[in-house]
Design a protein around this motif. Structure first.
Motif, PDB file in Angstrom:
ATOM      1  N   PRO A  55       0.821  -1.221   0.000  1.00 42.97           N
ATOM      2  CA  PRO A  55       0.000   0.000   0.000  1.00 42.97           C
ATOM      3  C   PRO A  55       0.850   1.264   0.000  1.00 42.97           C
ATOM      4  O   PRO A  55       1.867   1.340   0.691  1.00 42.97           O
ATOM      5  CB  PRO A  55      -0.811  -0.121   1.303  1.00 42.97           C
ATOM      6  CG  PRO A  55      -0.752  -1.555   1.685  1.00 42.97           C
ATOM      7  CD  PRO A  55       0.577  -2.055   1.193  1.00 42.97           C
ATOM      8  N   GLU A  96      -2.344   3.766   4.088  1.00 50.31           N
ATOM      9  CA  GLU A  96      -3.352   2.987   4.810  1.00 50.31           C
ATOM     10  C   GLU A  96      -3.926   3.814   5.960  1.00 50.31           C
ATOM     11  O   GLU A  96      -3.211   4.561   6.625  1.00 50.31           O
ATOM     12  CB  GLU A  96      -2.744   1.706   5.370  1.00 50.31           C
ATOM     13  CG  GLU A  96      -2.422   0.655   4.332  1.00 50.31           C
ATOM     14  CD  GLU A  96      -1.948  -0.637   4.952  1.00 50.31           C
ATOM     15  OE1 GLU A  96      -2.668  -1.651   4.864  1.00 50.31           O
ATOM     16  OE2 GLU A  96      -0.839  -0.626   5.540  1.00 50.31           O
ATOM     17  N   SER A 126      -7.143   1.514   2.003  1.00 49.83           N
ATOM     18  CA  SER A 126      -5.806   1.273   1.457  1.00 49.83           C
ATOM     19  C   SER A 126      -5.706   1.795   0.035  1.00 49.83           C
ATOM     20  O   SER A 126      -6.599   1.557  -0.787  1.00 49.83           O
ATOM     21  CB  SER A 126      -5.484  -0.233   1.461  1.00 49.83           C
ATOM     22  OG  SER A 126      -5.579  -0.768   2.770  1.00 49.83           O
ATOM     23  N   VAL A 127      -4.616   2.482  -0.247  1.00 47.08           N
ATOM     24  CA  VAL A 127      -4.340   3.003  -1.580  1.00 47.08           C
ATOM     25  C   VAL A 127      -3.130   2.266  -2.141  1.00 47.08           C
ATOM     26  O   VAL A 127      -2.069   2.231  -1.510  1.00 47.08           O
ATOM     27  CB  VAL A 127      -4.046   4.516  -1.542  1.00 47.08           C
ATOM     28  CG1 VAL A 127      -3.637   5.020  -2.924  1.00 47.08           C
ATOM     29  CG2 VAL A 127      -5.260   5.276  -1.037  1.00 47.08           C
ATOM     30  N   ALA A 185      -7.762   1.093  -5.146  1.00 48.20           N
ATOM     31  CA  ALA A 185      -8.020   1.602  -3.799  1.00 48.20           C
ATOM     32  C   ALA A 185      -9.128   0.765  -3.186  1.00 48.20           C
ATOM     33  O   ALA A 185     -10.113   0.430  -3.849  1.00 48.20           O
ATOM     34  CB  ALA A 185      -8.415   3.068  -3.833  1.00 48.20           C
ATOM     35  N   TYR A 221      -4.587   4.870 -12.857  1.00 51.99           N
ATOM     36  CA  TYR A 221      -5.313   5.431 -11.735  1.00 51.99           C
ATOM     37  C   TYR A 221      -4.288   6.089 -10.812  1.00 51.99           C
ATOM     38  O   TYR A 221      -3.178   5.561 -10.631  1.00 51.99           O
ATOM     39  CB  TYR A 221      -6.065   4.305 -11.028  1.00 51.99           C
ATOM     40  CG  TYR A 221      -6.075   4.368  -9.523  1.00 51.99           C
ATOM     41  CD1 TYR A 221      -7.094   5.008  -8.831  1.00 51.99           C
ATOM     42  CD2 TYR A 221      -5.043   3.781  -8.787  1.00 51.99           C
ATOM     43  CE1 TYR A 221      -7.085   5.059  -7.452  1.00 51.99           C
ATOM     44  CE2 TYR A 221      -5.041   3.823  -7.416  1.00 51.99           C
ATOM     45  CZ  TYR A 221      -6.057   4.467  -6.750  1.00 51.99           C
ATOM     46  OH  TYR A 221      -6.043   4.524  -5.392  1.00 51.99           O
ATOM     47  N   PRO A 229      -3.857   8.451  -7.034  1.00 55.57           N
ATOM     48  CA  PRO A 229      -4.431   9.128  -5.872  1.00 55.57           C
ATOM     49  C   PRO A 229      -4.204  10.632  -5.955  1.00 55.57           C
ATOM     50  O   PRO A 229      -3.149  11.086  -6.411  1.00 55.57           O
ATOM     51  CB  PRO A 229      -3.639   8.536  -4.693  1.00 55.57           C
ATOM     52  CG  PRO A 229      -2.953   7.323  -5.237  1.00 55.57           C
ATOM     53  CD  PRO A 229      -2.732   7.582  -6.689  1.00 55.57           C
ATOM     54  N   LEU A 240      -6.953  13.170   0.145  1.00 54.56           N
ATOM     55  CA  LEU A 240      -7.813  12.532   1.142  1.00 54.56           C
ATOM     56  C   LEU A 240      -8.131  13.558   2.215  1.00 54.56           C
ATOM     57  O   LEU A 240      -7.229  14.094   2.865  1.00 54.56           O
ATOM     58  CB  LEU A 240      -7.116  11.328   1.771  1.00 54.56           C
ATOM     59  CG  LEU A 240      -7.900  10.631   2.895  1.00 54.56           C
ATOM     60  CD1 LEU A 240      -9.108   9.903   2.327  1.00 54.56           C
ATOM     61  CD2 LEU A 240      -7.001   9.668   3.675  1.00 54.56           C
ATOM     62  N   TYR A 259     -12.136  10.591  -0.475  1.00 51.30           N
ATOM     63  CA  TYR A 259     -10.941  10.279  -1.250  1.00 51.30           C
ATOM     64  C   TYR A 259     -11.133  10.696  -2.699  1.00 51.30           C
ATOM     65  O   TYR A 259     -12.120  10.322  -3.332  1.00 51.30           O
ATOM     66  CB  TYR A 259     -10.672   8.775  -1.165  1.00 51.30           C
ATOM     67  CG  TYR A 259      -9.575   8.266  -2.066  1.00 51.30           C
ATOM     68  CD1 TYR A 259      -8.286   8.762  -1.970  1.00 51.30           C
ATOM     69  CD2 TYR A 259      -9.835   7.267  -3.001  1.00 51.30           C
ATOM     70  CE1 TYR A 259      -7.274   8.278  -2.785  1.00 51.30           C
ATOM     71  CE2 TYR A 259      -8.838   6.766  -3.808  1.00 51.30           C
ATOM     72  CZ  TYR A 259      -7.554   7.282  -3.704  1.00 51.30           C
ATOM     73  OH  TYR A 259      -6.563   6.799  -4.517  1.00 51.30           O
ATOM     74  N   TYR A 264      -9.510  10.763  -6.618  1.00 58.50           N
ATOM     75  CA  TYR A 264      -8.541  10.102  -7.489  1.00 58.50           C
ATOM     76  C   TYR A 264      -8.835  10.452  -8.937  1.00 58.50           C
ATOM     77  O   TYR A 264      -9.941  10.867  -9.287  1.00 58.50           O
ATOM     78  CB  TYR A 264      -8.558   8.584  -7.297  1.00 58.50           C
ATOM     79  CG  TYR A 264      -9.854   7.914  -7.674  1.00 58.50           C
ATOM     80  CD1 TYR A 264     -10.055   7.375  -8.949  1.00 58.50           C
ATOM     81  CD2 TYR A 264     -10.894   7.790  -6.753  1.00 58.50           C
ATOM     82  CE1 TYR A 264     -11.242   6.755  -9.297  1.00 58.50           C
ATOM     83  CE2 TYR A 264     -12.095   7.161  -7.090  1.00 58.50           C
ATOM     84  CZ  TYR A 264     -12.253   6.645  -8.357  1.00 58.50           C
ATOM     85  OH  TYR A 264     -13.427   6.033  -8.702  1.00 58.50           O
ATOM     86  N   VAL A 294     -14.736   6.795   1.459  1.00 62.67           N
ATOM     87  CA  VAL A 294     -13.814   5.657   1.425  1.00 62.67           C
ATOM     88  C   VAL A 294     -14.454   4.350   1.872  1.00 62.67           C
ATOM     89  O   VAL A 294     -14.013   3.273   1.460  1.00 62.67           O
ATOM     90  CB  VAL A 294     -12.555   5.943   2.286  1.00 62.67           C
ATOM     91  CG1 VAL A 294     -11.780   7.111   1.727  1.00 62.67           C
ATOM     92  CG2 VAL A 294     -12.929   6.193   3.740  1.00 62.67           C
TER      93      VAL A 294
END
Length: 364
Positions: free
Chosen positions: A153, A156, A161-162, A167, A203, A205, A208, A213, A215, A239
């Protein structure tokens, strides 16, 4: 996709592609310092029978790497491996190289030595090259590292978790590039066609804030015997439920409408299309002002947070713009908005992150 940076080869000379054996210990993938005191972990180069040692504590691990990719060497016919570190990795590598240069480093992958190279100077910006590869070896090493990174990850928090390609929130999939690929193939399957389907997804991120979240996602696809197309978008979701979150959760409708009407790009594009921004009186008007007929689409959840301070937030409001030839790209507007008092605490969470912490294609 190339990195938009002027990258210079800080790891100057790679001393060959080699394999090694250790004294009963397989060190995890990462960057290590060669130990000239002969007191570290023994590594044997099978090609030339030379023994050397590395300090068993890694300089960098997979969790410190943001991205890695092959790139042609501008100074010769070979290939480099271009590494981009995340914030933690950048700080670790900056401190290490400031305190230890010059020194020799080694890249270990799956318990095998990939290369050794001299670290000749401090590396403060989290970007460096490993040189001396051919395309086949550079691609193989890059693919192996990326595959391992997908298991580690990037971030977290409380069941959220990303990863580099997906995700997850409480084991619920928020986005998964592999699933997007499988869904496209299933939807567009054309039995008996001689034309192959093509699909690749990325993808990244963005930010947050509390439990929201943001993205970005993009895909390049071509149906059987069809033209290739590019799709790009930004989405903010809760999330733990995956439900889309509107920008109006954090900012008043009046504030968003006012910022949109004053945006220089909006004013200019409205003038070019003989549209009157004064007709915009609600958030619904914002979303419909240009509309598909002008090749521009905004959604309530198409935003992310750039920075926060003094009860104000810098916001990127991102729409989709048709660029022609079945291609869509990001249309980015920058707002500075006052935060709703009732959600102020979400912006003050210590484990928030903002646009720019992870690699993305937006303007930070």
């Amino acid at each position: 996709m190339g990195f938009p940076y002027d990258i210079r080869p800080f790891f100057i000379v790679v001393l060959g592609m080699m394999h090694f054996m250790t004294n009963g210990q397989q060190l995890p993938t990462g960057f290590y310092q060669v130990d000239d005191s002969y007191e570290g972990t023994l590594v044997r180069e099978l090609d030339n029978k030379t023994d050397f040692y590395v300090v068993p504590t890694p300089i960098l691990t997979l969790g410190d790497i943001e991205a890695v990719q092959p790139q042609p060497d501008a100074f010769g016919g070979g290939f480099n491996l271009v590494f981009e570190l995340n914030d933690t990795g950048t700080e670790k590598f900056k401190n290490f190289t400031q305190e230890n240069h010059p020194t020799e480093g080694a890249l270990l992958l799956n318990g095998k030595l990939v290369s050794k190279a001299m670290i000749a100077m401090p590396i403060p910006n989290g970007m460096f090259n490993l040189s001396g590869f051919d395309l086949r070896k550079a691609s193989a090493v890059s693919n192996s590292i990326q595959k391992q990174m997908g298991k580690v990850p990037l971030f977290e928090k409380d069941g959220f978790s990303v990863f580099t390609d997906r995700a997850l929130g409480n084991d619920r999939t928020i986005y998964d590039a592999k699933s997007e690929h499988e869904a496209f193939i299933k939807k567009e399957a054309a039995p008996g066609s001689d034309c192959p389907l093509e699909f690749s997804a990325e993808y990244r991120p963005l930010s947050l804030i509390g439990s929201s979240y943001s993205y970005e996602f993009s895909s390049v696809s071509a149906s059987a015997c069809g033209h290739a197309g590019v799709l790009a978008g930004v989405k903010t979701v809760a999330v733990h439920s995956g439900e889309e979150v509107s920008i109006l959760k954090y900012f008043t409708e009046q504030a968003v409408v006012s910022a949109f009407k004053k945006d220089a790009w909006v004013v200019q594009r409205a003038k070019e299309n003989h549209l009157n921004v004064n007709t915009i009186t609600s958030f619904a008007d914002v979303l419909e002002f240009f509309g598909p007929e002008h090749g521009i689409v905004f959604s309530p959840s198409g935003f992310c947070i750039v920075a926060y301070g003094n009860k104000m937030a810098k916001v990127r409001f991102v729409g989709s713009e048709y660029l022609g030839w079945n291609h869509q790209g990001h249309l980015q507007l920058g707002f500075e908005l006052q935060i709703r008092p009732e959600v102020q605490s979400e912006f003050e969470a210590s484990d928030n992150f903002f646009l720019g912490r992870f690699r993305n294609t937006l303007k930070n």
